[in-house]
Design a protein around this motif. Structure first.
Motif, PDB file in Angstrom:
ATOM      1  N   CYS A 198     -17.549   1.357  -8.496  1.00  0.00           N
ATOM      2  CA  CYS A 198     -17.966   0.135  -7.798  1.00  0.00           C
ATOM      3  C   CYS A 198     -19.401  -0.250  -8.157  1.00  0.00           C
ATOM      4  O   CYS A 198     -19.690  -1.419  -8.412  1.00  0.00           O
ATOM      5  CB  CYS A 198     -17.826   0.334  -6.287  1.00  0.00           C
ATOM      6  SG  CYS A 198     -18.451  -1.048  -5.311  1.00  0.00           S
ATOM      7  N   ASP A 252       0.805  -1.227   0.000  1.00  0.00           N
ATOM      8  CA  ASP A 252       0.000   0.000   0.000  1.00  0.00           C
ATOM      9  C   ASP A 252       0.837   1.276   0.000  1.00  0.00           C
ATOM     10  O   ASP A 252       0.295   2.377  -0.084  1.00  0.00           O
ATOM     11  CB  ASP A 252      -1.003  -0.001   1.166  1.00  0.00           C
ATOM     12  CG  ASP A 252      -0.315  -0.012   2.524  1.00  0.00           C
ATOM     13  OD1 ASP A 252       0.922   0.007   2.573  1.00  0.00           O
ATOM     14  OD2 ASP A 252      -1.039  -0.058   3.546  1.00  0.00           O
ATOM     15  N   LYS A 272      -5.507   5.071  -8.743  1.00  0.00           N
ATOM     16  CA  LYS A 272      -5.860   4.443  -7.471  1.00  0.00           C
ATOM     17  C   LYS A 272      -7.369   4.406  -7.226  1.00  0.00           C
ATOM     18  O   LYS A 272      -7.919   3.361  -6.850  1.00  0.00           O
ATOM     19  CB  LYS A 272      -5.168   5.181  -6.325  1.00  0.00           C
ATOM     20  CG  LYS A 272      -5.527   4.641  -4.951  1.00  0.00           C
ATOM     21  CD  LYS A 272      -4.918   5.482  -3.848  1.00  0.00           C
ATOM     22  CE  LYS A 272      -5.408   5.031  -2.478  1.00  0.00           C
ATOM     23  NZ  LYS A 272      -4.886   5.893  -1.390  1.00  0.00           N
ATOM     24  N   ASP A 273      -8.055   5.527  -7.438  1.00  0.00           N
ATOM     25  CA  ASP A 273      -9.487   5.589  -7.110  1.00  0.00           C
ATOM     26  C   ASP A 273     -10.314   4.665  -8.001  1.00  0.00           C
ATOM     27  O   ASP A 273     -11.280   4.052  -7.540  1.00  0.00           O
ATOM     28  CB  ASP A 273      -9.992   7.034  -7.225  1.00  0.00           C
ATOM     29  CG  ASP A 273      -9.338   7.945  -6.198  1.00  0.00           C
ATOM     30  OD1 ASP A 273      -9.060   7.462  -5.080  1.00  0.00           O
ATOM     31  OD2 ASP A 273      -9.081   9.115  -6.517  1.00  0.00           O
ATOM     32  N   ASP A 277     -11.887  -3.044  -7.344  1.00  0.00           N
ATOM     33  CA  ASP A 277     -11.555  -4.072  -6.340  1.00  0.00           C
ATOM     34  C   ASP A 277     -12.765  -4.401  -5.478  1.00  0.00           C
ATOM     35  O   ASP A 277     -12.991  -5.565  -5.121  1.00  0.00           O
ATOM     36  CB  ASP A 277     -10.401  -3.595  -5.453  1.00  0.00           C
ATOM     37  CG  ASP A 277      -9.063  -3.663  -6.165  1.00  0.00           C
ATOM     38  OD1 ASP A 277      -8.992  -4.293  -7.237  1.00  0.00           O
ATOM     39  OD2 ASP A 277      -8.095  -3.063  -5.662  1.00  0.00           O
ATOM     40  N   LEU A 278     -13.546  -3.388  -5.131  1.00  0.00           N
ATOM     41  CA  LEU A 278     -14.774  -3.632  -4.360  1.00  0.00           C
ATOM     42  C   LEU A 278     -15.828  -4.315  -5.229  1.00  0.00           C
ATOM     43  O   LEU A 278     -16.524  -5.228  -4.780  1.00  0.00           O
ATOM     44  CB  LEU A 278     -15.328  -2.313  -3.810  1.00  0.00           C
ATOM     45  CG  LEU A 278     -14.592  -1.716  -2.609  1.00  0.00           C
ATOM     46  CD1 LEU A 278     -15.121  -0.317  -2.307  1.00  0.00           C
ATOM     47  CD2 LEU A 278     -14.755  -2.614  -1.383  1.00  0.00           C
ATOM     48  N   LEU A 309     -14.150   6.701   1.141  1.00  0.00           N
ATOM     49  CA  LEU A 309     -13.995   6.302  -0.257  1.00  0.00           C
ATOM     50  C   LEU A 309     -14.516   7.437  -1.134  1.00  0.00           C
ATOM     51  O   LEU A 309     -15.599   7.974  -0.893  1.00  0.00           O
ATOM     52  CB  LEU A 309     -14.782   5.018  -0.515  1.00  0.00           C
ATOM     53  CG  LEU A 309     -14.326   4.114  -1.654  1.00  0.00           C
ATOM     54  CD1 LEU A 309     -12.916   3.602  -1.411  1.00  0.00           C
ATOM     55  CD2 LEU A 309     -15.277   2.953  -1.817  1.00  0.00           C
ATOM     56  N   SER A 350     -14.781   6.357  -6.833  1.00  0.00           N
ATOM     57  CA  SER A 350     -14.637   4.928  -6.526  1.00  0.00           C
ATOM     58  C   SER A 350     -15.992   4.280  -6.310  1.00  0.00           C
ATOM     59  O   SER A 350     -16.228   3.141  -6.739  1.00  0.00           O
ATOM     60  CB  SER A 350     -13.762   4.741  -5.282  1.00  0.00           C
ATOM     61  OG  SER A 350     -12.472   5.266  -5.473  1.00  0.00           O
ATOM     62  N   GLU A 358      -9.142   1.883  -9.388  1.00  0.00           N
ATOM     63  CA  GLU A 358      -8.810   0.517  -8.980  1.00  0.00           C
ATOM     64  C   GLU A 358      -9.532   0.132  -7.695  1.00  0.00           C
ATOM     65  O   GLU A 358      -9.997  -1.004  -7.557  1.00  0.00           O
ATOM     66  CB  GLU A 358      -7.298   0.378  -8.807  1.00  0.00           C
ATOM     67  CG  GLU A 358      -6.844  -1.006  -8.371  1.00  0.00           C
ATOM     68  CD  GLU A 358      -7.163  -2.097  -9.372  1.00  0.00           C
ATOM     69  OE1 GLU A 358      -7.164  -3.282  -8.973  1.00  0.00           O
ATOM     70  OE2 GLU A 358      -7.427  -1.785 -10.549  1.00  0.00           O
ATOM     71  N   LEU A 359      -9.646   1.059  -6.756  1.00  0.00           N
ATOM     72  CA  LEU A 359     -10.369   0.770  -5.512  1.00  0.00           C
ATOM     73  C   LEU A 359     -11.828   0.413  -5.797  1.00  0.00           C
ATOM     74  O   LEU A 359     -12.380  -0.520  -5.210  1.00  0.00           O
ATOM     75  CB  LEU A 359     -10.315   1.980  -4.571  1.00  0.00           C
ATOM     76  CG  LEU A 359      -9.033   2.168  -3.761  1.00  0.00           C
ATOM     77  CD1 LEU A 359      -9.072   3.498  -3.010  1.00  0.00           C
ATOM     78  CD2 LEU A 359      -8.854   1.015  -2.773  1.00  0.00           C
ATOM     79  N   TYR A 377     -14.251   0.597   4.989  1.00  0.00           N
ATOM     80  CA  TYR A 377     -13.069   1.236   4.399  1.00  0.00           C
ATOM     81  C   TYR A 377     -12.589   2.392   5.270  1.00  0.00           C
ATOM     82  O   TYR A 377     -11.385   2.551   5.497  1.00  0.00           O
ATOM     83  CB  TYR A 377     -13.413   1.736   2.990  1.00  0.00           C
ATOM     84  CG  TYR A 377     -12.233   2.351   2.266  1.00  0.00           C
ATOM     85  CD1 TYR A 377     -11.331   1.556   1.561  1.00  0.00           C
ATOM     86  CD2 TYR A 377     -12.014   3.731   2.310  1.00  0.00           C
ATOM     87  CE1 TYR A 377     -10.242   2.121   0.913  1.00  0.00           C
ATOM     88  CE2 TYR A 377     -10.923   4.302   1.664  1.00  0.00           C
ATOM     89  CZ  TYR A 377     -10.047   3.492   0.967  1.00  0.00           C
ATOM     90  OH  TYR A 377      -8.964   4.058   0.338  1.00  0.00           O
TER      91      TYR A 377
END
Length: 474
Positions: free
Chosen positions: A384, A69, A286-287, A293-294, A376, A380, A289-290, A368
């Motif tokens: 999601c 991270d 990053k945002d 990922d969720l 979040l 993101s 991908e987050l 989170y």
């Protein structure tokens, strides 16, 4: 069978008869279904335990077998691209290992099972090497990535790809617990090296992945050595590449395409921005991908439903053909069609529960925010939401594919995923370039919706003459 006859059977034969009764009362259907669900749904979730352990490692320690991270965006780009290339490059081989080795395994031909696995692993490794040489050659002329960064990408690609290849046979030989053991051992090594050594995080990852690979490989070696002693090879047959390709190219193509489809939206999102020129052609966001990922939790947590659905379908195919007179094929088709929609109902109910869990992860104090001390971002959450819908339809389409594959109709799923890739690429590209980068996820969602309805259309056609297709497949 009579009681006397049943008592004379060995344990395996009695187990088979108990699991596959020649007669079953209509009132017993729900009991049988409940037993199958209780067995296969937890099994499907358990198979994904290594994934959840990686998530837990990130939350607790801040790093796992191939993530950290505290990576900056350029480091994250190199690592994630490496992982994606490794997964996509080996996806077809993983699928073929599952099919071809399972064929020999079911006949208890351990010698041919081992030969098939060894041949496919070696071919997979050679393919990875050819891909990496090609990437280096192209990069020499077009300078897509700095060579130091490219070296890191390839190192992660090769290590992750090789890990996936080595773990794939463990599914086939029913030793899936060893996948968890290997991944846990590798993760522990990574954590220890990161905490108590001065090695760069890259090296701790590569050492950890190497431990996971070696532990799985050593287990496979001794597993087959033990079983070949019990049941030596009766013939010294060789793997014929031409026959292997002919029998499995559909499965290889599907395995490659499904993983390629899953990562298209990320590459599109990471290759454009509204904030000026990117440092490299593909740059980790990053945002986004987050959010994905969720969203992929929807897909992962539905694995148990897929496992149960195909197990119940194959079990009731056998039961129904024993119970229903061959002169009444419409009843046979109707019963299995009804079972399909019952399984889809379970898929829908489970999805609702998963959405509630994800909502809690996003907004609850323990979620989170509680783990990372920040909310979040809305981007993101948006990704999601759209991605979660996409993964639901993708899971449904893959469930349809399992039915089609069971009946020997592979071509429909391959056509469906190829069309879905075109939709994903074209719509994702247009939206990410002309509206905003995060809307590349819409291409993935619409591609998944198409894939589900395309395979569903052919499922309906098969169920009209399921009796014919069932007997033709077997």
């Amino acid at each position: 069978s009579s009681v006397e006859h049943k008592d004379s059977l060995n344990a395996k034969e009695r187990e088979y008869i108990d699991a596959n009764p020649t007669t079953i009362q209509l009132s017993d259907y729900m009991t049988v279904k409940a037993k199958i669900f209780a067995q296969y749904y937890p099994l499907g979730i358990f198979y994904l335990l290594p994934v959840f352990l990686q998530i837990a490692a990130i939350v607790v320690f801040g790093y796992s077998l191939w993530t950290h991270d505290h990576f900056n965006h350029l480091q994250s780009t190199a690592v994630v691209l490496g992982v994606i290339i490794g997964i996509v490059s080996t996806g077809g081989f993983v699928q073929v290992i599952g099919r071809q080795a399972t064929f020999y395994w079911n006949y208890q031909d351990y010698s041919m099972t081992k030969k098939a696995i060894d041949y496919l692993l070696l071919t997979g490794v050679k393919t990875l090497i050819i891909i990496f040489i090609s990437i280096y050659f192209i990069n020499t002329f077009f300078h897509i990535f700095p060579f130091k960064m490219l070296s890191i990408i390839i190192a992660y690609s090769f290590s992750v790809g090789l890990l996936l290849l080595i773990l794939a046979p463990l599914h086939t030989i029913k030793q899936r617990w060893m996948i968890t053991v290997s991944v846990v051992l590798g993760t522990i090594v990574t954590i220890i090296l990161n905490k108590y050594s001065s090695l760069l995080i890259y090296y701790t990852h590569w050492f950890g992945i190497s431990v996971a690979i070696l532990s799985a490989k050593i287990f496979l070696y001794y597993f087959f050595k033990k079983n070949l002693k019990k049941k030596p090879a009766k013939s010294d047959l060789k793997i014929k590449p031409s026959v292997l390709i002919y029998q499995n190219y559909h499965y290889f193509l599907y395995g490659f395409c499904i993983y390629f489809f899953i990562f298209i939206d990320r590459i599109l999102a990471w290759s454009t921005t509204s904030e000026g020129q990117l440092p490299v052609i593909v740059y980790f966001e990053k945002d986004y991908e987050l959010g994905m990922d969720l969203a992929i939790l929807v897909f992962l947590l539905l694995a148990g439903v897929l496992e149960y659905s195909i197990a119940s379908f194959t079990r009731f195919l056998d039961i129904s053909q024993k119970l229903i007179n061959f002169e009444n094929p419409k009843i046979f088709n109707k019963e299995l069609h009804k079972l399909y929609w019952q399984n889809i109902s379970i898929l829908l109910i489970t999805t609702v529960v998963i959405y509630i869990i994800i909502y809690q992860i996003i907004y609850a104090d323990w979620g989170y925010r509680g783990q990372f001390n920040e909310d979040l971002k809305s981007l993101s959450v948006k990704v999601c939401l759209i991605g979660g819908i996409g993964y639901f339809f993708l899971a449904w389409g893959m469930l349809n594919t399992l039915y089609l594959f069971t009946l020997g109709k592979t071509v429909y799923s391959i056509r469906g995923i190829l069309y879905a890739i075109v939709i994903n690429l074209s719509i994702g590209f247009v939206l990410s370039r002309f509206i905003s980068f995060e809307y590349s996820v819409v291409g993935m969602m619409l591609g998944s919706v198409f894939f589900m309805f395309y395979t569903l259309k052919h499922i309906f056609q098969l169920f009209k003459k399921l009796d014919y297709h069932y007997y033709a497949a077997y």
